[in-house]
Design a protein around this motif. Structure first.
Motif, PDB file in Angstrom:
ATOM      1  N   LEU A  85       0.840  -1.186   0.000  1.00  0.00           N
ATOM      2  CA  LEU A  85       0.000   0.000   0.000  1.00  0.00           C
ATOM      3  C   LEU A  85       0.881   1.244   0.000  1.00  0.00           C
ATOM      4  O   LEU A  85       1.976   1.222   0.543  1.00  0.00           O
ATOM      5  N   ASN A  86       0.379   2.329  -0.549  1.00  0.00           N
ATOM      6  CA  ASN A  86       1.048   3.612  -0.410  1.00  0.00           C
ATOM      7  C   ASN A  86       0.751   4.104   1.002  1.00  0.00           C
ATOM      8  O   ASN A  86      -0.399   4.389   1.334  1.00  0.00           O
ATOM      9  N   PRO A  87       1.760   4.174   1.880  1.00  0.00           N
ATOM     10  CA  PRO A  87       1.482   4.495   3.285  1.00  0.00           C
ATOM     11  C   PRO A  87       0.893   5.886   3.498  1.00  0.00           C
ATOM     12  O   PRO A  87       0.066   6.075   4.388  1.00  0.00           O
ATOM     13  N   MET A  88       1.296   6.862   2.700  1.00  0.00           N
ATOM     14  CA  MET A  88       0.740   8.217   2.852  1.00  0.00           C
ATOM     15  C   MET A  88      -0.740   8.246   2.487  1.00  0.00           C
ATOM     16  O   MET A  88      -1.552   8.839   3.194  1.00  0.00           O
ATOM     17  N   LYS A  89      -1.087   7.605   1.371  1.00  0.00           N
ATOM     18  CA  LYS A  89      -2.498   7.553   0.969  1.00  0.00           C
ATOM     19  C   LYS A  89      -3.324   6.761   1.982  1.00  0.00           C
ATOM     20  O   LYS A  89      -4.461   7.121   2.282  1.00  0.00           O
ATOM     21  N   MET A  91      -2.748   6.419   5.251  1.00  0.00           N
ATOM     22  CA  MET A  91      -2.946   7.234   6.453  1.00  0.00           C
ATOM     23  C   MET A  91      -3.994   8.315   6.214  1.00  0.00           C
ATOM     24  O   MET A  91      -4.833   8.579   7.072  1.00  0.00           O
ATOM     25  N   ARG A  92      -3.949   8.939   5.051  1.00  0.00           N
ATOM     26  CA  ARG A  92      -4.943   9.967   4.713  1.00  0.00           C
ATOM     27  C   ARG A  92      -6.342   9.352   4.676  1.00  0.00           C
ATOM     28  O   ARG A  92      -7.293   9.915   5.215  1.00  0.00           O
ATOM     29  N   THR A  93      -6.464   8.185   4.079  1.00  0.00           N
ATOM     30  CA  THR A  93      -7.761   7.499   4.024  1.00  0.00           C
ATOM     31  C   THR A  93      -8.249   7.174   5.429  1.00  0.00           C
ATOM     32  O   THR A  93      -9.421   7.384   5.750  1.00  0.00           O
ATOM     33  N   LEU A  94      -7.370   6.671   6.272  1.00  0.00           N
ATOM     34  CA  LEU A  94      -7.717   6.345   7.651  1.00  0.00           C
ATOM     35  C   LEU A  94      -8.243   7.578   8.387  1.00  0.00           C
ATOM     36  O   LEU A  94      -9.297   7.539   9.027  1.00  0.00           O
ATOM     37  N   ASP A  95      -7.540   8.680   8.279  1.00  0.00           N
ATOM     38  CA  ASP A  95      -7.934   9.915   8.962  1.00  0.00           C
ATOM     39  C   ASP A  95      -9.249  10.472   8.416  1.00  0.00           C
ATOM     40  O   ASP A  95     -10.132  10.868   9.178  1.00  0.00           O
ATOM     41  N   GLU A  96      -9.381  10.518   7.086  1.00  0.00           N
ATOM     42  CA  GLU A  96     -10.594  11.065   6.478  1.00  0.00           C
ATOM     43  C   GLU A  96     -11.817  10.210   6.809  1.00  0.00           C
ATOM     44  O   GLU A  96     -12.895  10.738   7.087  1.00  0.00           O
ATOM     45  N   ALA A  97     -11.655   8.915   6.787  1.00  0.00           N
ATOM     46  CA  ALA A  97     -12.774   8.015   7.082  1.00  0.00           C
ATOM     47  C   ALA A  97     -13.239   8.190   8.525  1.00  0.00           C
ATOM     48  O   ALA A  97     -14.449   8.257   8.790  1.00  0.00           O
ATOM     49  N   SER A  98     -12.306   8.278   9.445  1.00  0.00           N
ATOM     50  CA  SER A  98     -12.668   8.485  10.851  1.00  0.00           C
ATOM     51  C   SER A  98     -13.393   9.804  11.037  1.00  0.00           C
ATOM     52  O   SER A  98     -14.387   9.884  11.764  1.00  0.00           O
ATOM     53  N   ALA A  99     -12.916  10.847  10.371  1.00  0.00           N
ATOM     54  CA  ALA A  99     -13.540  12.165  10.484  1.00  0.00           C
ATOM     55  C   ALA A  99     -14.973  12.164   9.949  1.00  0.00           C
ATOM     56  O   ALA A  99     -15.822  12.917  10.433  1.00  0.00           O
ATOM     57  N   LYS A 100     -15.257  11.316   8.981  1.00  0.00           N
ATOM     58  CA  LYS A 100     -16.600  11.220   8.398  1.00  0.00           C
ATOM     59  C   LYS A 100     -17.513  10.275   9.174  1.00  0.00           C
ATOM     60  O   LYS A 100     -18.664  10.072   8.791  1.00  0.00           O
ATOM     61  N   GLY A 101     -17.002   9.651  10.232  1.00  0.00           N
ATOM     62  CA  GLY A 101     -17.819   8.712  10.999  1.00  0.00           C
ATOM     63  C   GLY A 101     -17.988   7.362  10.321  1.00  0.00           C
ATOM     64  O   GLY A 101     -18.910   6.616  10.629  1.00  0.00           O
ATOM     65  N   ARG A 102     -17.083   7.061   9.392  1.00  0.00           N
ATOM     66  CA  ARG A 102     -17.109   5.785   8.663  1.00  0.00           C
ATOM     67  C   ARG A 102     -15.698   5.204   8.686  1.00  0.00           C
ATOM     68  O   ARG A 102     -14.988   5.217   7.688  1.00  0.00           O
ATOM     69  N   PRO A 103     -15.259   4.729   9.858  1.00  0.00           N
ATOM     70  CA  PRO A 103     -13.863   4.313  10.001  1.00  0.00           C
ATOM     71  C   PRO A 103     -13.465   3.160   9.090  1.00  0.00           C
ATOM     72  O   PRO A 103     -14.280   2.308   8.733  1.00  0.00           O
ATOM     73  N   LEU A 104     -12.180   3.183   8.755  1.00  0.00           N
ATOM     74  CA  LEU A 104     -11.559   2.074   8.048  1.00  0.00           C
ATOM     75  C   LEU A 104     -11.447   0.945   9.071  1.00  0.00           C
ATOM     76  O   LEU A 104     -10.764   1.090  10.077  1.00  0.00           O
ATOM     77  N   LYS A 105     -12.137  -0.166   8.804  1.00  0.00           N
ATOM     78  CA  LYS A 105     -12.179  -1.270   9.759  1.00  0.00           C
ATOM     79  C   LYS A 105     -11.385  -2.486   9.306  1.00  0.00           C
ATOM     80  O   LYS A 105     -10.983  -3.306  10.125  1.00  0.00           O
ATOM     81  N   VAL A 106     -11.188  -2.613   7.997  1.00  0.00           N
ATOM     82  CA  VAL A 106     -10.515  -3.795   7.446  1.00  0.00           C
ATOM     83  C   VAL A 106      -9.598  -3.374   6.307  1.00  0.00           C
ATOM     84  O   VAL A 106      -9.989  -2.583   5.443  1.00  0.00           O
TER      85      VAL A 106
END
Length: 171
Positions: A85-89, A91-106
């Motif tokens: 995985l691209n680690p920067m992308k 991490m950004r996805t992880l942060d954005e998903a959490s902020a939207k109330g739809r966390p990255l779970k898997v």
């Protein structure tokens, strides 16, 4: 509800026992088949207020071949037997998903012509010094001879660098 992971309290999906919608599992398996004979990878999400529910997935580029082409000595494996995985992308996805109330779970990926085990390479990528590197569970889809054979969910075993199989339901 599963017990909290001491490193990431309040995120019960890390312990497994997840319910993945049929549509999401179908999409993940289709992604694995389309990528074959290379490994696929991606993320799965769900609502924060339903911590064990997975109802969305996105495909992510497997960058293994890019890294191999740049430096085959340091990155000897290709997408046939490895995913990166691209680690920067990520991490950004992880942060954005959490902020939207739809966390990255898997985080999911496939294995080609092999079982749905969690490899030593997978363990080294996602746990170091007995610490879980990403606050999620891990799904592996086995594709053998161009057909999905199985899928298994893996979770971090607290206090180790190991991962153990965990319950997953499709529904």
């Amino acid at each position: 509800m599963p017990a909290d992971h001491p490193q990431f309290p309040g995120l019960p999906w890390i312990a497994g026992d997840l319910v993945v919608s049929r549509e999401v599992m179908d999409a993940i398996e289709a992604h694995a088949l389309a990528a074959y004979p290379s490994e696929c990878c991606g993320f799965a999400f769900g609502p924060a207020d339903q911590p064990l529910v997975i109802d969305e997935e996105i495909e992510v580029e497997n960058e293994a071949d890019k890294y191999h082409a740049m430096d085959p000595e340091q990155f000897p494996r290709t997408s046939k037997t490895y995913f990166r995985l691209n680690p920067m992308k990520a991490m950004r996805t992880l942060d954005e998903a959490s902020a939207k109330g739809r966390p990255l779970k898997v985080i999911y990926h496939s294995h080609c012509d092999a079982g749905a085990y969690f490899s030593g390479e997978d363990s080294a990528t996602f746990a170091q010094g007995e610490m879980l590197m990403w606050p999620c569970a891990f799904l592996v889809v086995s594709v053998v001879d161009g057909a999905v054979k199985e899928h298994k969910l893996w979770v971090h075993e607290v206090g180790t660098n190991n991962f153990v199989e965990a319950p997953i339901r499709i529904g």
